[in-house]
Design a protein around this motif. Structure first.
Motif, PDB file in Angstrom:
ATOM      1  N   ARG A  17     -10.049   1.180   0.013  1.00 29.49           N
ATOM      2  CA  ARG A  17     -10.622   1.578  -1.273  1.00 29.49           C
ATOM      3  C   ARG A  17      -9.592   2.312  -2.123  1.00 29.49           C
ATOM      4  NH1 ARG A  17     -13.894   2.411   2.950  1.00 29.49           N
ATOM      5  NH2 ARG A  17     -15.883   1.301   2.983  1.00 29.49           N
ATOM      6  N   ALA A  18      -8.634   2.954  -1.442  1.00 25.84           N
ATOM      7  CA  ALA A  18      -7.546   3.630  -2.146  1.00 25.84           C
ATOM      8  C   ALA A  18      -6.289   3.474  -1.302  1.00 25.84           C
ATOM      9  CB  ALA A  18      -7.859   5.115  -2.321  1.00 25.84           C
ATOM     10  N   THR A  19      -5.198   3.062  -1.928  1.00 28.69           N
ATOM     11  CA  THR A  19      -3.977   2.858  -1.140  1.00 28.69           C
ATOM     12  C   THR A  19      -2.784   3.638  -1.677  1.00 28.69           C
ATOM     13  OG1 THR A  19      -3.490   0.871  -2.434  1.00 28.69           O
ATOM     14  CG2 THR A  19      -4.661   0.551  -0.361  1.00 28.69           C
ATOM     15  N   THR A  20      -3.003   4.409  -2.738  1.00 29.05           N
ATOM     16  CA  THR A  20      -1.908   5.248  -3.241  1.00 29.05           C
ATOM     17  C   THR A  20      -2.450   6.654  -3.526  1.00 29.05           C
ATOM     18  OG1 THR A  20      -2.362   4.738  -5.564  1.00 29.05           O
ATOM     19  CG2 THR A  20      -0.841   3.269  -4.413  1.00 29.05           C
ATOM     20  N   ARG A  21      -1.547   7.597  -3.681  1.00 24.32           N
ATOM     21  CA  ARG A  21      -1.954   8.972  -4.001  1.00 24.32           C
ATOM     22  C   ARG A  21      -2.693   9.009  -5.339  1.00 24.32           C
ATOM     23  NH1 ARG A  21       1.568  13.024  -1.158  1.00 24.32           N
ATOM     24  NH2 ARG A  21       2.502  11.801   0.524  1.00 24.32           N
ATOM     25  N   GLY A  22      -2.195   8.206  -6.290  1.00 25.13           N
ATOM     26  CA  GLY A  22      -2.827   8.165  -7.605  1.00 25.13           C
ATOM     27  C   GLY A  22      -4.272   7.685  -7.516  1.00 25.13           C
ATOM     28  N   ARG A  49       0.381   6.289   7.567  1.00 28.42           N
ATOM     29  CA  ARG A  49       1.803   6.165   7.260  1.00 28.42           C
ATOM     30  C   ARG A  49       1.948   5.662   5.832  1.00 28.42           C
ATOM     31  NH1 ARG A  49       2.505   1.390  11.647  1.00 28.42           N
ATOM     32  NH2 ARG A  49       1.229  -0.153  10.583  1.00 28.42           N
ATOM     33  N   GLU A  50       3.160   5.822   5.331  1.00 28.13           N
ATOM     34  CA  GLU A  50       3.418   5.428   3.953  1.00 28.13           C
ATOM     35  C   GLU A  50       4.469   4.331   3.983  1.00 28.13           C
ATOM     36  OE1 GLU A  50       3.067   8.413   0.170  1.00 28.13           O
ATOM     37  OE2 GLU A  50       4.317   8.993   1.846  1.00 28.13           O
ATOM     38  N   THR A  51       4.222   3.250   3.280  1.00 26.11           N
ATOM     39  CA  THR A  51       5.195   2.151   3.291  1.00 26.11           C
ATOM     40  C   THR A  51       5.526   1.779   1.852  1.00 26.11           C
ATOM     41  OG1 THR A  51       3.434   0.500   3.277  1.00 26.11           O
ATOM     42  CG2 THR A  51       4.252   1.174   5.422  1.00 26.11           C
ATOM     43  N   ALA A  65       5.223   3.058  -6.454  1.00 22.09           N
ATOM     44  CA  ALA A  65       4.228   3.806  -5.680  1.00 22.09           C
ATOM     45  C   ALA A  65       4.337   3.418  -4.213  1.00 22.09           C
ATOM     46  CB  ALA A  65       2.837   3.469  -6.201  1.00 22.09           C
ATOM     47  N   LEU A  66       4.202   4.416  -3.350  1.00 22.97           N
ATOM     48  CA  LEU A  66       4.193   4.117  -1.917  1.00 22.97           C
ATOM     49  C   LEU A  66       2.763   3.837  -1.489  1.00 22.97           C
ATOM     50  CD1 LEU A  66       6.661   6.886  -0.725  1.00 22.97           C
ATOM     51  CD2 LEU A  66       7.091   4.423  -0.839  1.00 22.97           C
ATOM     52  N   ARG A  67       2.614   2.877  -0.611  1.00 26.94           N
ATOM     53  CA  ARG A  67       1.272   2.507  -0.135  1.00 26.94           C
ATOM     54  C   ARG A  67       0.909   3.324   1.088  1.00 26.94           C
ATOM     55  NH1 ARG A  67      -1.428  -2.298  -1.087  1.00 26.94           N
ATOM     56  NH2 ARG A  67      -2.229  -2.266   1.025  1.00 26.94           N
ATOM     57  N   LEU A  68      -0.320   3.822   1.086  1.00 27.06           N
ATOM     58  CA  LEU A  68      -0.813   4.565   2.248  1.00 27.06           C
ATOM     59  C   LEU A  68      -1.612   3.609   3.119  1.00 27.06           C
ATOM     60  CD1 LEU A  68      -2.114   7.545   0.142  1.00 27.06           C
ATOM     61  CD2 LEU A  68      -0.250   7.705   1.820  1.00 27.06           C
ATOM     62  N   GLU A  69      -1.421   3.727   4.426  1.00 26.19           N
ATOM     63  CA  GLU A  69      -2.255   2.901   5.310  1.00 26.19           C
ATOM     64  C   GLU A  69      -2.542   3.612   6.621  1.00 26.19           C
ATOM     65  OE1 GLU A  69       0.109  -0.661   5.573  1.00 26.19           O
ATOM     66  OE2 GLU A  69       1.197   0.084   7.313  1.00 26.19           O
ATOM     67  N   PHE A  70      -3.644   3.230   7.233  1.00 24.08           N
ATOM     68  CA  PHE A  70      -4.028   3.744   8.543  1.00 24.08           C
ATOM     69  C   PHE A  70      -2.996   3.253   9.550  1.00 24.08           C
ATOM     70  CE2 PHE A  70      -7.008   3.245  12.343  1.00 24.08           C
ATOM     71  CZ  PHE A  70      -7.121   4.611  12.588  1.00 24.08           C
ATOM     72  N   ASP A  71      -2.514   4.125  10.417  1.00 27.23           N
ATOM     73  CA  ASP A  71      -1.556   3.713  11.438  1.00 27.23           C
ATOM     74  C   ASP A  71      -2.310   3.330  12.716  1.00 27.23           C
ATOM     75  OD1 ASP A  71       0.362   3.343  13.318  1.00 27.23           O
ATOM     76  OD2 ASP A  71       1.486   5.172  12.867  1.00 27.23           O
TER      77      ASP A  71
END
Ligand SMILES: [Zn+2]
Length: 399
Positions: A17-22, A49-51, A65-71
């Motif tokens: 639902r959200a993949t960046t800090r923004g 983690r951030e990719t 933008a860096l993408r956030l994801e579940f590790d």
């Protein structure tokens, strides 16, 4: 649910639902620094983690933008799928990928003490095989062929699991884990559910994520059903939903069922019933998997009996489908093959109103023998990383 907590942000990230800090700031209304603080908690735990973002998305101005994801690799889950005479166990990462797997003979009627102790040995062997330390195990998920009380994890009045009624399965599993895998694992979370529920959960999530009403029928030694509504397993008020094998048919009054009643669907159309009918026809067969073997080689009596069984199940399913109006009806288990499906379709379309089946897909399993394991792993992960539970775990409270 605390909308501002780290657990809630994790939920947004895990679900895509959200993949960046923004995006997290926009959705939650939190400030940049608060989002940063919450994310730090998740990074410290190793959960996200951030990719680098997709190169095609890189803006021409400013930083990409860096993408956030579940590790999904920061921990593992141990799961087992118990059948009446056979079991399958695996170590999986948090996305449900199998890292090591073992299957073998394990008789459910030897009772829970013996079976769960053996699973403890299998789990130790599997971790070794996968090269994973015991400390990385975050939980255990068990799939069983009987009704389960979702709160206590106890099996309740199971017709084909002698000795398991109200047995404290999670506690005994924890003991076996501590004895064979890790002495410090005495409080590891153990979740238990019915096999058809977990198979339905896995198959819906993996193959039909947009289907809001999903129905799976498992026909192996017994007959059961799993229902997933709006992405959630539907268990009824105490876990008894879906036990369609013991619906009484009106025209088989003399067929004795394992539950003690006469005329149940499972008494005439389950793998066990077909094994008996095949044996009587001169083809010695002992179980649902034996029937599966006969179907695989095209044994004519097996093909005929499977189609007849499909018709009986289809008749019951006409009612079930009318009530639920599912988008997908999946047939799984030992008997799931063309003859059985043909029988199901014949009666289902004949007896159900056209409106309820107009958009219905009748399909067979996509995940095959691994569906129960993958569903069990998903159950554990969804529980342990749900917003409230995640916050408790992050704050070092009891899990
Ligand atoms: Zn019965």
């Amino acid at each position: 649910m605390n909308q501002a907590s780290a657990g809630h942000l994790l939920w947004l990230i895990r679900g895509g639902r959200a993949t960046t800090r923004g995006e997290l700031q926009r959705i939650t209304g939190l400030s940049r620094s608060t989002v940063g603080h919450r994310l730090d908690q998740l990074f410290r735990a190793g959960w996200i983690r951030e990719t680098a973002a997709d190169p095609l998305d890189v803006p021409t101005v400013g930083r990409p933008a860096l993408r956030l994801e579940f590790d999904a690799s920061h921990a593992v889950v141990l799961c087992a799928d118990l059948e009446t005479r056979h079991a399958r166990a695996a170590v999986l990462d948090l996305s449900g990928t199998v890292l090591a797997e073992h299957s073998g003979s394990l008789l459910i009627n030897e009772g829970p003490g013996e079976v769960l102790d053996r699973l403890g040995q299998w789990f130790a062997m599997l971790l070794d095989k996968a090269g994973v330390a015991a400390g990385a195990v975050c939980g255990i998920g068990l799939s069983v062929p009987g009704p389960v009380d979702p709160v206590s994890g106890q099996v309740v009045q199971p017709p084909i699991m002698p000795g398991w009624d109200r047995y404290p399965v999670p506690e005994r599993m924890r003991q076996a884990f501590a004895a064979h895998v890790s002495a410090s694992g005495g409080d590891i979370p153990v979740l238990v559910d019915n096999d058809a529920n977990l198979m339905a959960y896995a198959e819906q999530r993996r193959g039909f994520p947009d289907c809001s009403a999903f129905l799976l029928i498992k026909v192996s030694t017994g007959i059961g059903a799993g229902v997933v509504i709006g992405g959630e397993m539907y268990r009824g008020i105490d876990g008894a939903a879906g036990d369609i094998g013991h619906i009484r048919l009106s025209d088989h009054p003399h067929a004795l069922c394992r539950c003690g009643s006469y005329g149940c669907l499972a008494a005439v159309a389950s793998g066990r019933a077909l094994a008996e009918q095949l044996t009587a026809a001169g083809v010695p067969t002992t179980s649902g998997s034996g029937v599966r073997d006969q179907l695989a080689v095209g044994q004519p009596d097996a093909l005929r009996l499977a189609r007849d069984a499909g018709r009986l199940v289809g008749e019951v399913l006409a009612t079930v489908v009318t009530l639920i109006n599912p988008g997908v009806l999946m047939i799984a288990g030992d008997l799931a093959g063309p003859p059985f499906l043909t029988g199901v379709r014949e009666l289902l379309y004949q007896r159900a109103m056209p409106r309820t089946t107009a958009y219905l897909q009748v399909v067979t399993s996509r995940l095959g023998d691994r569906a129960g394991l993958i569903g069990a792993a998903a159950m554990v992960v969804e529980s342990l990383y749900s917003p409230d539970r995640a916050d408790s775990r992050l704050n070092g409270l009891a899990v």
